[in-house]
Design a protein around this motif. Structure first.
Motif, PDB file in Angstrom:
ATOM      1  N   THR A  21       0.824  -1.210   0.000  1.00  0.00           N
ATOM      2  CA  THR A  21       0.000   0.000   0.000  1.00  0.00           C
ATOM      3  C   THR A  21       0.861   1.265   0.000  1.00  0.00           C
ATOM      4  O   THR A  21       0.372   2.338  -0.333  1.00  0.00           O
ATOM      5  CB  THR A  21      -0.931   0.014   1.223  1.00  0.00           C
ATOM      6  N   GLU A  65       2.028  -3.360   4.950  1.00  0.00           N
ATOM      7  CA  GLU A  65       0.676  -3.733   4.528  1.00  0.00           C
ATOM      8  C   GLU A  65       0.682  -3.954   3.020  1.00  0.00           C
ATOM      9  O   GLU A  65       1.211  -3.141   2.262  1.00  0.00           O
ATOM     10  CB  GLU A  65      -0.338  -2.647   4.885  1.00  0.00           C
ATOM     11  N   ILE A  67      -1.735  -5.414  -0.487  1.00  0.00           N
ATOM     12  CA  ILE A  67      -3.010  -5.766  -1.096  1.00  0.00           C
ATOM     13  C   ILE A  67      -2.771  -6.969  -2.013  1.00  0.00           C
ATOM     14  O   ILE A  67      -1.785  -7.006  -2.751  1.00  0.00           O
ATOM     15  CB  ILE A  67      -3.580  -4.593  -1.915  1.00  0.00           C
ATOM     16  N   SER A 129      -7.843  -8.505  -0.893  1.00  0.00           N
ATOM     17  CA  SER A 129      -7.619  -8.667   0.543  1.00  0.00           C
ATOM     18  C   SER A 129      -6.435  -7.820   0.966  1.00  0.00           C
ATOM     19  O   SER A 129      -5.627  -7.370   0.133  1.00  0.00           O
ATOM     20  CB  SER A 129      -7.357 -10.136   0.885  1.00  0.00           C
ATOM     21  N   ARG A 130      -6.327  -7.572   2.249  1.00  0.00           N
ATOM     22  CA  ARG A 130      -5.185  -6.846   2.808  1.00  0.00           C
ATOM     23  C   ARG A 130      -4.497  -7.740   3.841  1.00  0.00           C
ATOM     24  O   ARG A 130      -5.158  -8.382   4.645  1.00  0.00           O
ATOM     25  CB  ARG A 130      -5.633  -5.536   3.476  1.00  0.00           C
TER      26      ARG A 130
END
Length: 263
Positions: A21, A65, A67, A129-130
């Protein structure tokens, strides 16, 4: 460029199609600070560098983080079916969760970080999804290549790169003193204790005088044939270091093996 991370042998994009991200960067380490309060006196006495002569640091901690698309096409291409998100999640958990390994940023391929990585959270939505991966790694990043490794064409920086093997590998030694004056940029920011690889024709070892003015070191030792580390010999500081090498008789070679560390 996908700004990926290679954890151990697996790359976040190639293996799982993870997209960060934000550009991945390891947080800076906090310095270990020790102070002594003197009753009746102003301020405090800073003892942080009293034992070492240089600052020491805590581990780097933080998280990344990513994705991941739900049902991405496998990599490499060739399979018809798409991989469901729960399979990706299980694969990442099996490979990464709680494991200690090296990590290399795609944006900084010449260095690795080493420590433990943990899957913190996975949030699944309709289209993607993360995943959050926590890290707890050492304070320094270390060069992928050691001082005696042959240089690699692809990651080599032709503007400021140094071929260290030409300086540190198989230094020729005779009864006349061989001198190596080492600029601080050659061994980086982290204190390191090099490994000496010694070979002498007379099998009597090689003498070394190790001088590091910043740490007040001026020590002479006899290096036996084979491999040896001497705890007192530390590369550190902005004043560089100098080593002097000689044999009592015959000839020999010395290689100085270490990894460059930087913050």
């Amino acid at each position: 460029m996908y700004h990926s991370i290679t954890f151990g042998e697996k790359n976040t994009w190639d293996a799982w199609h993870l997209v960060p991200t934000s550009r991945p960067v390891f947080n800076p380490p906090a310095q270990k600070v020790k102070t002594l309060d003197i009753p009746g006196g102003d301020g405090v006495i800073d003892l942080s560098q009293a034992l070492t002569g240089y600052p020491v640091y805590q581990n780097r901690t933080g998280s990344f983080e990513f994705i991941v698309p739900n049902g991405f096409e496998p990599w490499p291409a060739g399979k018809i079916e798409k991989t469901p998100w729960h399979s990706v999640y299980s694969d990442i958990m099996d490979y990464l969760h709680g494991q200690s390994m090296r990590a290399v940023l795609e944006d900084d391929p010449e260095y690795f970080y080493e420590g433990r990585f943990v899957v913190n959270a996975w949030k699944s939505e309709k289209d993607w999804s993360r995943i959050v991966i926590d890290y707890d790694v050492g304070p320094y990043k270390w060069s992928v290549l050691s001082s005696i490794d042959d240089w690699l064409w692809d990651p080599f920086n032709f503007q400021n790169g140094v071929i260290r093997a030409a300086i540190f590998k198989n230094i020729a030694v005779s009864t006349a003193t061989t001198t190596r004056r080492l600029d601080a940029a050659l061994f980086g920011r982290a204190p390191v204790c090099p490994r000496f690889i010694v070979s002498s024709t007379a099998r009597r070892g090689i003498h070394i005088r190790f001088v590091n003015p910043q740490l007040g070191l001026d020590i002479t030792k006899l290096l036996p044939d084979g491999e040896i580390q001497i705890p007192e010999f530390v590369f550190f500081g902005n004043q560089g270091a100098t080593i002097y090498l000689w044999c009592d008789s015959g000839t020999g070679t010395v290689s100085v093996d270490f990894r460059q560390g930087r913050l």
